[in-house]
Design a protein around this motif. Structure first.
Motif, PDB file in Angstrom:
ATOM      1  N   UNK A  47      10.451  -0.410 -15.820  1.00  0.00           N
ATOM      2  CA  UNK A  47       9.495   0.271 -14.952  1.00  0.00           C
ATOM      3  C   UNK A  47       8.282  -0.613 -14.752  1.00  0.00           C
ATOM      4  N   UNK A  48       7.249  -0.054 -14.202  1.00  0.00           N
ATOM      5  CA  UNK A  48       6.026  -0.806 -13.930  1.00  0.00           C
ATOM      6  C   UNK A  48       4.901  -0.284 -14.803  1.00  0.00           C
ATOM      7  N   UNK A  49       4.245  -1.182 -15.528  1.00  0.00           N
ATOM      8  CA  UNK A  49       3.079  -0.816 -16.329  1.00  0.00           C
ATOM      9  C   UNK A  49       1.860  -0.868 -15.418  1.00  0.00           C
ATOM     10  N   UNK A  50       1.270   0.309 -15.146  1.00  0.00           N
ATOM     11  CA  UNK A  50       0.112   0.369 -14.250  1.00  0.00           C
ATOM     12  C   UNK A  50      -1.207   0.278 -15.007  1.00  0.00           C
ATOM     13  N   UNK A  51      -1.204   0.731 -16.267  1.00  0.00           N
ATOM     14  CA  UNK A  51      -2.463   0.745 -16.990  1.00  0.00           C
ATOM     15  C   UNK A  51      -2.198   0.752 -18.496  1.00  0.00           C
ATOM     16  N   UNK A  52      -3.001  -0.006 -19.244  1.00  0.00           N
ATOM     17  CA  UNK A  52      -2.921  -0.024 -20.705  1.00  0.00           C
ATOM     18  C   UNK A  52      -4.317   0.243 -21.257  1.00  0.00           C
TER      19      UNK A  52
ATOM     20  N   UNK B 264       9.171   0.091  -0.268  1.00  0.00           N
ATOM     21  CA  UNK B 264       9.969  -0.271  -1.450  1.00  0.00           C
ATOM     22  C   UNK B 264       9.133  -0.294  -2.716  1.00  0.00           C
ATOM     23  N   UNK B 265       9.785  -0.012  -3.822  1.00  0.00           N
ATOM     24  CA  UNK B 265       9.150  -0.071  -5.134  1.00  0.00           C
ATOM     25  C   UNK B 265       9.642  -1.345  -5.817  1.00  0.00           C
ATOM     26  N   UNK B 266       8.815  -1.986  -6.661  1.00  0.00           N
ATOM     27  CA  UNK B 266       9.255  -3.218  -7.322  1.00  0.00           C
ATOM     28  C   UNK B 266      10.586  -3.090  -8.049  1.00  0.00           C
ATOM     29  N   UNK B 267      10.871  -1.918  -8.594  1.00  0.00           N
ATOM     30  CA  UNK B 267      12.132  -1.740  -9.314  1.00  0.00           C
ATOM     31  C   UNK B 267      13.337  -1.707  -8.374  1.00  0.00           C
ATOM     32  N   UNK B 268      13.077  -1.537  -7.066  1.00  0.00           N
ATOM     33  CA  UNK B 268      14.179  -1.558  -6.100  1.00  0.00           C
ATOM     34  C   UNK B 268      14.785  -2.949  -5.965  1.00  0.00           C
ATOM     35  N   UNK B 269      14.055  -3.950  -6.459  1.00  0.00           N
ATOM     36  CA  UNK B 269      14.539  -5.327  -6.361  1.00  0.00           C
ATOM     37  C   UNK B 269      15.719  -5.583  -7.309  1.00  0.00           C
TER      38      UNK B 269
ATOM     39  N   UNK C 276       6.236  -9.038  -6.460  1.00  0.00           N
ATOM     40  CA  UNK C 276       4.843  -9.327  -6.772  1.00  0.00           C
ATOM     41  C   UNK C 276       3.919  -8.894  -5.641  1.00  0.00           C
ATOM     42  N   UNK C 277       4.344  -9.105  -4.398  1.00  0.00           N
ATOM     43  CA  UNK C 277       3.534  -8.690  -3.245  1.00  0.00           C
ATOM     44  C   UNK C 277       3.422  -7.169  -3.167  1.00  0.00           C
ATOM     45  N   UNK C 278       4.502  -6.472  -3.520  1.00  0.00           N
ATOM     46  CA  UNK C 278       4.486  -5.008  -3.507  1.00  0.00           C
ATOM     47  C   UNK C 278       3.519  -4.487  -4.574  1.00  0.00           C
ATOM     48  N   UNK C 279       3.551  -5.106  -5.759  1.00  0.00           N
ATOM     49  CA  UNK C 279       2.640  -4.692  -6.820  1.00  0.00           C
ATOM     50  C   UNK C 279       1.190  -4.991  -6.445  1.00  0.00           C
ATOM     51  N   UNK C 280       0.976  -6.141  -5.796  1.00  0.00           N
ATOM     52  CA  UNK C 280      -0.373  -6.522  -5.380  1.00  0.00           C
ATOM     53  C   UNK C 280      -0.898  -5.556  -4.323  1.00  0.00           C
TER      54      UNK C 280
ATOM     55  N   UNK D 144       3.497 -13.814   7.542  1.00  0.00           N
ATOM     56  CA  UNK D 144       3.864 -13.626   6.137  1.00  0.00           C
ATOM     57  C   UNK D 144       2.584 -13.668   5.305  1.00  0.00           C
ATOM     58  N   UNK D 145       2.453 -12.775   4.369  1.00  0.00           N
ATOM     59  CA  UNK D 145       1.239 -12.718   3.556  1.00  0.00           C
ATOM     60  C   UNK D 145       1.009 -14.038   2.819  1.00  0.00           C
TER      61      UNK D 145
END
Length: 297
Positions: free
Chosen positions: A277-282, A252-257, A237-241, A166-167
């Motif tokens: 959704x997921x904010x990737x960049x601001x 899987x995408x974080x929104x699948x949760x 969080x692990x998927x986004x990381x 496990x990570x």
């Protein structure tokens, strides 16, 4: 001025114009149709190899943002061919994308912070003998080339998932594991020193000179137990990381949760709804009128 008559030049020019009306287009049509046929043939008959080459090319000539968009489009095609795109794997990945059976593995060189030379060093160290576990990995790699930051990148990008770790467990024990890197290096160096000292002592016996004291071996470094499992479940969080290290979302995408969701196509005009959704960049800027403004991707 070169001795050619105006009549001849006008006749030649009219022929050039006539050829230009179809010659240029014909050449392009032939070339592109041939290229299209060859590409389609490869795609149908060797889809895994085709998409592996395609990903390798796109990953080098597209920005991370555009490459992520391309991955989204590509995933639909991969589903049609039943090809799975996997995260990097310490035992199966190469420096670039690699086809294995009906699967494609993300390249080690695509992990943030990994150069082509570091990736090739890892694959060369592995050779034809896969790493058995995290301790075998620690014993065989050069700690001078894999620092703590790179070790964390390997964990967070999923390189050790296939080993059953496990990570979260690896990250919690990262200092112990990385300490083992150094301890095993010192242990191996001590063994070499002991052999060299024995050779010196034997030589001193023959020469009847003063013997140097024998060296005692170090204790074998301890390998703390880190549990392994055949089934690993990733958190959002692990998927986004992972995406932050390899630039794209795989699997899987974080929104699948979120289970309580429906398609935007089912929302009627005037209905109040919550979208996520997921904010990737601001990117924050100041307009020419001096007002703050931001671009969110």
């Amino acid at each position: 001025s070169n001795g050619y008559s105006l009549e001849l030049l006008e006749k030649l020019w009219s022929e050039i114009l006539g050829f230009a009306s179809y010659g240029f287009n014909f050449a392009h049509a032939y070339s592109y149709s041939l290229l299209t046929y060859e590409t389609a043939w490869l795609k149908v008959n060797y889809p895994v190899e085709f998409y592996t080459a395609f990903l390798t090319i796109k990953s080098t000539n597209l920005s991370p943002e555009l490459f992520q968009e391309k991955i989204k489009e590509l995933n639909k095609e991969l589903d049609i061919f039943k090809i799975k795109l996997n995260n990097p794997d310490i035992n199966k990945s190469e420096a670039g994308f690699k086809a294995v059976d009906n699967q494609i593995y993300f390249g080690l060189g695509g992990i943030k912070g990994f150069s082509a030379s570091t990736s090739k060093l890892l694959t060369k160290t592995r050779g034809s003998k896969p790493f058995k576990d995290i301790w075998d990995f620690a014993e065989r790699v050069d700690r001078g080339k894999i620092n703590m930051g790179k070790f964390e990148a390997l964990i967070n990008s999923g390189c050790f998932d296939s080993m059953g770790y496990a990570r979260k467990d690896l990250l919690e024990n990262k200092d112990i594991i990385y300490g083992y890197f150094g301890a095993i290096e010192d242990y191996k160096k001590r063994l070499v020193d002991i052999k060299e000292r024995e050779i010196q002592r034997n030589s001193a016996t023959l020469d009847k000179t003063r013997k140097l004291p024998a060296l005692k071996p170090f204790d074998i470094p301890v390998q703390p137990e880190i549990k392994r499992s055949k089934m690993l479940i990733l958190t959002a969080e692990q998927i986004k990381l992972q995406a932050s290290y390899i630039g794209v979302y795989l699997g899987p995408h974080p929104t699948d949760m979120y289970k309580d969701k429906s398609s935007l196509s089912k929302i009627y005009i005037g209905q109040e709804a919550v979208i996520y959704g997921i904010v990737n960049n601001v990117k924050a800027i100041v307009t020419k009128w001096g007002k703050p403004m931001a671009f969110i991707r």
